[in-house]
Design an enzyme around this catalytic site. Sequence first.
Site, PDB file in Angstrom:
ATOM      1  CB  CYS A   1     -10.276  -7.426  -2.670  1.00  0.00           C
ATOM      2  SG  CYS A   1      -9.088  -8.267  -3.731  1.00  0.00           S
TER       3      CYS A   1
ATOM      4  CG  HIS B   1      -9.177  -7.931   0.824  1.00  0.00           C
ATOM      5  ND1 HIS B   1      -9.539  -9.234   0.518  1.00  0.00           N
ATOM      6  CD2 HIS B   1      -8.054  -7.683   0.103  1.00  0.00           C
ATOM      7  CE1 HIS B   1      -8.683  -9.715  -0.364  1.00  0.00           C
ATOM      8  NE2 HIS B   1      -7.772  -8.800  -0.637  1.00  0.00           N
TER       9      HIS B   1
ATOM     10  CG  ASN C   1      -6.091 -12.279  -1.363  1.00  0.00           C
ATOM     11  OD1 ASN C   1      -7.291 -12.329  -1.596  1.00  0.00           O
ATOM     12  ND2 ASN C   1      -5.373 -11.183  -1.572  1.00  0.00           N
TER      13      ASN C   1
END
Lengths: 337, 77
Positions: A114, A263, A293
């Site tokens: 991430c 993120h 995600n």
Amino acid sequence: MKAALKAISYYLPPRVLGNQELARLFPEWPAEKIVHKLGIEERHIVDEGTCSSDLGVESARRLLAEHTIDPATIDFVLFCTQSPDYFLPTTACLIQDRLGIPVNAGALDFNLGCSGYVYGLGLAQGLIESGSARNVLLIVAETYSRYIHPQDKSVRTLFGDGAAATLIGSTDGAASLGPFVYGSDGKGADNLIVKNGAARHPSTGRSAPDSLDAAGNFRNDDYLYMNGPEIYNFTLRTIPKLVDDTLSRSALRLEDVNLFVFHQANKFMLDTIEKKLRIPSDKLYRYMLPVGNTVSATIPIALYHALKEGRISRPSTVMLVGFGVGYSWAAGIIHFK
Amino acid sequence: MDIQSFIQQLEDAIDGITKGSTNPTTNFKDIEQWDSMAALTVIGMVDSEYGIQISSDDLLQCKTVEELFNIVKARKQ
């Protein structure tokens, strides 16, 4: 020679995993709860034959086509993934070949999740401002679905596959990069990990057993394991200081930042960050409903949509903040002129 | 800090819980809405209301609401 962000495109594999399907598999989490708490409706998942380089190449092809970029002008390829095609050779070399980038280009893989996109921009800036490259193609591509056990509800609902390609150039840029602030804490290693299959715990040919961790979450060491509460605590501890440090390094106050692109971990995490840092909600950009995600791709995908929706006027100061697996974190400023 | 306010904040944090249904001796295991998401919201509540970090281990060690309150209170000193 200042480094500048020139263009972004992205690509998602076609197969969709929606909340209805997940709710059928895990009836204790109805579709509305997933949307309400996690802010995700759909994620895209690769088919068995599709690798991170395939997603990466597609995102780059879109970039080259949408922005009329000649691959012959690229002189460095940076590829961020945690699911490379092979242990070796370097996946970036395969990508260089498939895109028809000249052989005098540098190419390397780096393994981050991430935080990867922000690190990638920082590395690109370094290459350009040291005079080592003029046009850097940064690709982030992730296929966490390969590591996810079908019975692990928590990670199945969160993660999606995808890739984003970005061109960083050296002409007097419309979007100059920097400064960047980085951080790492290996103490968090066990909280987001695929334990087996690489050098430390090689595959034995026998599958690891299914078990539950102390909190009752599914666990199988051959697959991705995530300790949600520990990651959440890491975020609470680390992000406020990271944002502060980045503001001081840039001689900016919080109010001077026109848009934050964090993120896109999940809705709950972003809600917490927004509240804790007291960022006005119209300054905290969100894009995760249709993609989930996508690890290192969340920031460029969100940035792409922020630009497309006109959320970044000129001039603007944007802060990107990536954080997660490692633990690893990084933040950077983009000045859109 | 008093336990009644703590219980109120806990109930505000946990989605779907009936207000007033929780008391100091309530077991987390017995709360119908207690799941991994609820655990996160409670961690978040303790951080934002008390500036204290509690871990998933802390939550596992606490059987009752009162035990969690005591941990937070001790860390607040």
